[in-house]
Design a protein around this motif. Structure first.
Motif, mmCIF file in Angstrom:
data_model
loop_
_atom_site.group_PDB
_atom_site.id
_atom_site.type_symbol
_atom_site.label_atom_id
_atom_site.label_comp_id
_atom_site.label_asym_id
_atom_site.label_seq_id
_atom_site.Cartn_x
_atom_site.Cartn_y
_atom_site.Cartn_z
ATOM 1 N N ALA A 290 0.820 -1.216 0.000
ATOM 2 C CA ALA A 290 0.000 0.000 0.000
ATOM 3 C C ALA A 290 0.853 1.264 0.000
ATOM 4 O O ALA A 290 0.531 2.252 -0.673
ATOM 5 N N LYS A 291 1.941 1.235 0.746
ATOM 6 C CA LYS A 291 2.803 2.415 0.820
ATOM 7 C C LYS A 291 3.454 2.694 -0.526
ATOM 8 O O LYS A 291 3.557 3.851 -0.955
ATOM 9 N N GLN A 292 3.891 1.655 -1.210
ATOM 10 C CA GLN A 292 4.518 1.834 -2.521
ATOM 11 C C GLN A 292 3.530 2.376 -3.549
ATOM 12 O O GLN A 292 3.894 3.185 -4.399
ATOM 13 N N ILE A 293 2.283 1.934 -3.471
ATOM 14 C CA ILE A 293 1.255 2.470 -4.373
ATOM 15 C C ILE A 293 1.099 3.965 -4.138
ATOM 16 O O ILE A 293 1.038 4.762 -5.074
ATOM 17 N N GLU B 186 3.249 6.080 -2.715
ATOM 18 C CA GLU B 186 4.451 6.875 -2.933
ATOM 19 C C GLU B 186 4.863 6.980 -4.401
ATOM 20 O O GLU B 186 5.465 7.982 -4.809
ATOM 21 N N SER B 187 4.572 5.957 -5.189
ATOM 22 C CA SER B 187 5.130 5.878 -6.549
ATOM 23 C C SER B 187 4.798 7.089 -7.404
ATOM 24 O O SER B 187 5.674 7.660 -8.070
ATOM 25 N N LEU B 188 3.545 7.507 -7.409
ATOM 26 C CA LEU B 188 3.172 8.649 -8.246
ATOM 27 C C LEU B 188 3.452 9.980 -7.558
ATOM 28 O O LEU B 188 3.801 10.960 -8.229
ATOM 29 N N GLU B 189 3.295 10.034 -6.248
ATOM 30 C CA GLU B 189 3.610 11.282 -5.548
ATOM 31 C C GLU B 189 5.082 11.646 -5.715
ATOM 32 O O GLU B 189 5.447 12.817 -5.739
ATOM 33 N N ALA B 190 5.938 10.632 -5.845
ATOM 34 C CA ALA B 190 7.377 10.872 -6.000
ATOM 35 C C ALA B 190 7.705 11.589 -7.294
ATOM 36 O O ALA B 190 8.768 12.211 -7.408
ATOM 37 N N VAL B 191 6.804 11.528 -8.281
ATOM 38 C CA VAL B 191 7.031 12.228 -9.553
ATOM 39 C C VAL B 191 6.028 13.380 -9.731
ATOM 40 O O VAL B 191 5.808 13.860 -10.843
ATOM 41 N N GLY B 192 5.425 13.806 -8.622
ATOM 42 C CA GLY B 192 4.506 14.943 -8.664
ATOM 43 C C GLY B 192 3.126 14.610 -9.174
ATOM 44 O O GLY B 192 2.344 15.505 -9.502
ATOM 45 N N GLY B 193 2.803 13.326 -9.241
ATOM 46 C CA GLY B 193 1.505 12.911 -9.753
ATOM 47 C C GLY B 193 0.467 12.741 -8.658
ATOM 48 O O GLY B 193 0.743 12.902 -7.465
ATOM 49 N N GLN B 194 -0.732 12.396 -9.086
ATOM 50 C CA GLN B 194 -1.848 12.180 -8.166
ATOM 51 C C GLN B 194 -2.530 10.872 -8.520
ATOM 52 O O GLN B 194 -2.620 10.511 -9.692
ATOM 53 N N TYR C 150 -8.247 6.681 -10.914
ATOM 54 C CA TYR C 150 -7.637 7.633 -11.836
ATOM 55 C C TYR C 150 -6.300 8.149 -11.336
ATOM 56 O O TYR C 150 -5.990 8.116 -10.143
ATOM 57 N N ALA C 151 -5.521 8.615 -12.284
ATOM 58 C CA ALA C 151 -4.221 9.214 -11.978
ATOM 59 C C ALA C 151 -3.975 10.366 -12.930
ATOM 60 O O ALA C 151 -4.447 10.357 -14.072
ATOM 61 N N LYS C 152 -3.234 11.351 -12.455
ATOM 62 C CA LYS C 152 -2.818 12.471 -13.293
ATOM 63 C C LYS C 152 -1.322 12.681 -13.081
ATOM 64 O O LYS C 152 -0.862 12.805 -11.944
ATOM 65 N N VAL C 153 -0.580 12.707 -14.189
ATOM 66 C CA VAL C 153 0.875 12.834 -14.125
ATOM 67 C C VAL C 153 1.364 13.684 -15.288
ATOM 68 O O VAL C 153 0.625 13.954 -16.236
ATOM 69 N N LEU C 154 2.614 14.105 -15.213
ATOM 70 C CA LEU C 154 3.251 14.666 -16.394
ATOM 71 C C LEU C 154 3.306 13.584 -17.467
ATOM 72 O O LEU C 154 3.441 12.394 -17.161
ATOM 73 N N SER C 155 3.216 13.989 -18.717
ATOM 74 C CA SER C 155 3.120 13.012 -19.795
ATOM 75 C C SER C 155 4.297 12.039 -19.821
ATOM 76 O O SER C 155 4.156 10.891 -20.246
ATOM 77 N N ASP C 156 5.470 12.486 -19.332
ATOM 78 C CA ASP C 156 6.642 11.611 -19.294
ATOM 79 C C ASP C 156 6.424 10.388 -18.404
ATOM 80 O O ASP C 156 7.130 9.380 -18.550
ATOM 81 N N HIS C 157 5.471 10.490 -17.486
ATOM 82 C CA HIS C 157 5.262 9.417 -16.512
ATOM 83 C C HIS C 157 3.979 8.621 -16.789
ATOM 84 O O HIS C 157 3.455 7.949 -15.889
ATOM 85 N N PHE C 158 3.461 8.698 -18.007
ATOM 86 C CA PHE C 158 2.254 7.944 -18.356
ATOM 87 C C PHE C 158 2.430 6.447 -18.115
ATOM 88 O O PHE C 158 1.550 5.784 -17.565
ATOM 89 N N LEU D 93 4.293 4.859 -16.018
ATOM 90 C CA LEU D 93 4.263 4.564 -14.586
ATOM 91 C C LEU D 93 2.829 4.566 -14.068
ATOM 92 O O LEU D 93 2.419 3.656 -13.323
ATOM 93 N N ALA D 94 2.050 5.590 -14.442
ATOM 94 C CA ALA D 94 0.656 5.681 -13.986
ATOM 95 C C ALA D 94 -0.153 4.486 -14.475
ATOM 96 O O ALA D 94 -0.930 3.890 -13.719
ATOM 97 N N ALA D 95 0.032 4.128 -15.746
ATOM 98 C CA ALA D 95 -0.696 2.990 -16.307
ATOM 99 C C ALA D 95 -0.299 1.694 -15.610
ATOM 100 O O ALA D 95 -1.147 0.842 -15.306
ATOM 101 N N ASP D 96 0.997 1.530 -15.343
ATOM 102 C CA ASP D 96 1.487 0.322 -14.662
ATOM 103 C C ASP D 96 0.849 0.172 -13.281
ATOM 104 O O ASP D 96 0.402 -0.921 -12.900
ATOM 105 N N ILE D 97 0.822 1.261 -12.536
ATOM 106 C CA ILE D 97 0.299 1.197 -11.164
ATOM 107 C C ILE D 97 -1.199 0.924 -11.153
ATOM 108 O O ILE D 97 -1.685 0.070 -10.405
ATOM 109 N N LEU D 98 -1.956 1.646 -11.979
ATOM 110 C CA LEU D 98 -3.399 1.426 -12.018
ATOM 111 C C LEU D 98 -3.738 0.008 -12.473
ATOM 112 O O LEU D 98 -4.643 -0.636 -11.929
ATOM 113 N N ALA D 99 -3.026 -0.485 -13.482
ATOM 114 C CA ALA D 99 -3.274 -1.845 -13.951
ATOM 115 C C ALA D 99 -2.930 -2.867 -12.875
ATOM 116 O O ALA D 99 -3.645 -3.868 -12.683
ATOM 117 N N ASP D 100 -1.835 -2.633 -12.151
ATOM 118 C CA ASP D 100 -1.438 -3.537 -11.079
ATOM 119 C C ASP D 100 -2.511 -3.598 -10.000
ATOM 120 O O ASP D 100 -2.900 -4.676 -9.530
#
Length: 420
Positions: A61-64, A66-74, A87-95, A97-104
């Motif tokens: 749970a902690k890794q979920i 922290e992962s996006l907050e570490a890159v300024g995402g939500q 849902y997640a919102k990130v800079l486009s460079d981190h798409f 990562l966001a997709a990986d986490i949500l799918a996981d």
């Protein structure tokens, strides 16, 4: 550019390419919510939403968190009466990562018995918090009063009793029956390319399988009744209204106009008369929620006990006046421009765009563009406004709810007869 595609397993993907922004918003929408729950598992949709954040085969749970907050995402989620969205919102460079986490989260959640017991306590505290928020609680009391025999009238979060009794087996069974490809839409809006999106999502979500059995829904039976919940607070929180229109009704845009004129903003009739002219309340507004085959219209006001009857009478008189006389040409034009501005200004936010895409596809099976919405609103005529007002504002189906220090001395039926 807008695109709609279907992955090999049947998941629908709606993408809007926005090369002029720096971010991307990604949402996984599931066509399930509190309306589709059996009484024995009331609150399971919301419970399940919480559990997807509590650990997977690959992340705790902690890794979920922290992962996006570490890159300024939500990252977040919500449950409604008919939908659930992660849902997640990130800079486009981190798409990726966001997709990986949500799918996981979506595919590999463990639903640990230990974590489930912890989260059960969290939700029980959430219910207590909600009970201590009367301006929110009154809306649930109102919908339960209007639709006492239908799941649509029940709260999304569940009750303490129902949440305490939901088992791990029940939660997993609900997940397996509803989180299936035909009941899932993935919506993406932002600085992204369609081809990249499809390649990534196909790889991530191909393991999802299962058959979906759409539930049969009956239109909820509305009751004209009143409810009161006693709370040791200073204000009376009032909510009254009637059944509304389904989100797919031909007159849904006319009802948007009506709602805006009656209590949709600071220039609305109720705000101007009740707050600005008479000083009887700080907050007053009207709203409409449309569902797949029904809807609910309501007016909320927070006021003192001694002013509660006067406020309720004004609400009823304004509704009655619109039923009889409609709205003025100026009100009609101003409201159309207001809705147009609201719709178009919302496009400046990629999260709003993603929400529009996802909700449109999961609710209607097609993409409803902002241009279609604006065009439909601008075509609303005064005749249709009156027709809709007389259809929706049916005092024979009016329900009333109050949360406050003392039961109101008046009866809604008496006030209705008084203004007829």
């Amino acid at each position: 550019m807008l695109y709609k595609d279907i992955l090999s397993n049947g998941i629908r993907v709606v993408t809007e390419e926005l090369p002029f922004v720096h971010s991307v918003s990604l949402g996984i929408w599931v066509g399930t919510g509190s309306r589709f729950e059996d009484k024995r598992i009331h609150g399971v949709s919301h419970f399940l939403e919480h559990m997807l954040f509590k650990g997977t085969k690959n992340r705790n749970a902690k890794q979920i968190a922290e992962s996006l907050e570490a890159v300024g995402g939500q990252i977040n989620a919500f449950t409604s009466k008919e939908h659930t969205c992660y849902y997640a919102k990130v800079l486009s460079d981190h798409f990726d990562l966001a997709a990986d986490i949500l799918a996981d989260m979506f595919l590999n959640s463990l639903f640990s018995a230990e974590e489930m017991d912890k989260e059960r306590n969290v939700i029980l505290e959430e219910i207590k918090m909600y009970e201590d928020t009367p301006d929110e609680l009154v809306h649930d009391v109102y919908s339960r009063t209007l639709w006492p025999q239908d799941p649509l009238g029940q709260s999304i979060i569940g009750t303490s009793k129902s949440v305490e009794n939901i088992s791990r087996d029940q939660l997993i069974a609900y997940y397996q029956s509803t989180y299936v490809p035909q009941n899932v839409v993935i919506a993406i809006a932002g600085k992204i390319q369609r081809e990249v999106v499809l390649e990534k999502l196909e790889k991530l979500f191909s393991p999802l399988s299962g058959q979906f059995q759409p539930p049969s829904l009956n239109e909820p039976q509305a009751f004209s009744d009143a409810s009161f919940v006693a709370k040791d607070i200073e204000q009376m929180h009032l909510c009254l209204g009637t059944p509304g229109l389904s989100s797919q009704h031909d007159n849904i845009y006319a009802l948007s106009v009506l709602n805006n004129v009656l209590g949709g903003g600071i220039s609305s009739r109720l705000f101007q008369e009740v707050r600005e002219e008479r000083g009887l309340t700080y907050t007053i507004y009207s709203y409409h929620s449309g569902y797949s085959n029904s809807g609910i219209f309501g007016v909320y006001a927070g006021t003192s006990l001694q002013n509660s009857q006067a406020v309720t009478e004004i609400i009823l008189k304004q509704i009655s006046d619109i039923k009889r006389n409609g709205i003025t040409p100026q009100e009609l034009e101003n409201t159309k421009q207001h809705i147009k501005g609201t719709v178009l200004l919302s496009l400046e936010n990629v999260s709003n765009r993603m929400n529009r895409l996802g909700k449109s596809e999961i609710s209607f099976g097609r993409l409803i563009t902002p241009e279609e919405i604006v065009d439909s609103v601008m075509k609303v005529s005064h005749e249709v406004v009156i027709e809709t007002a007389r259809q929706v504002f049916d005092f024979e189906k009016c329900a009333f709810a109050a949360v406050g220090p003392e039961k109101p001395a008046f009866h809604l039926s008496t006030l209705v007869e008084k203004i007829k």
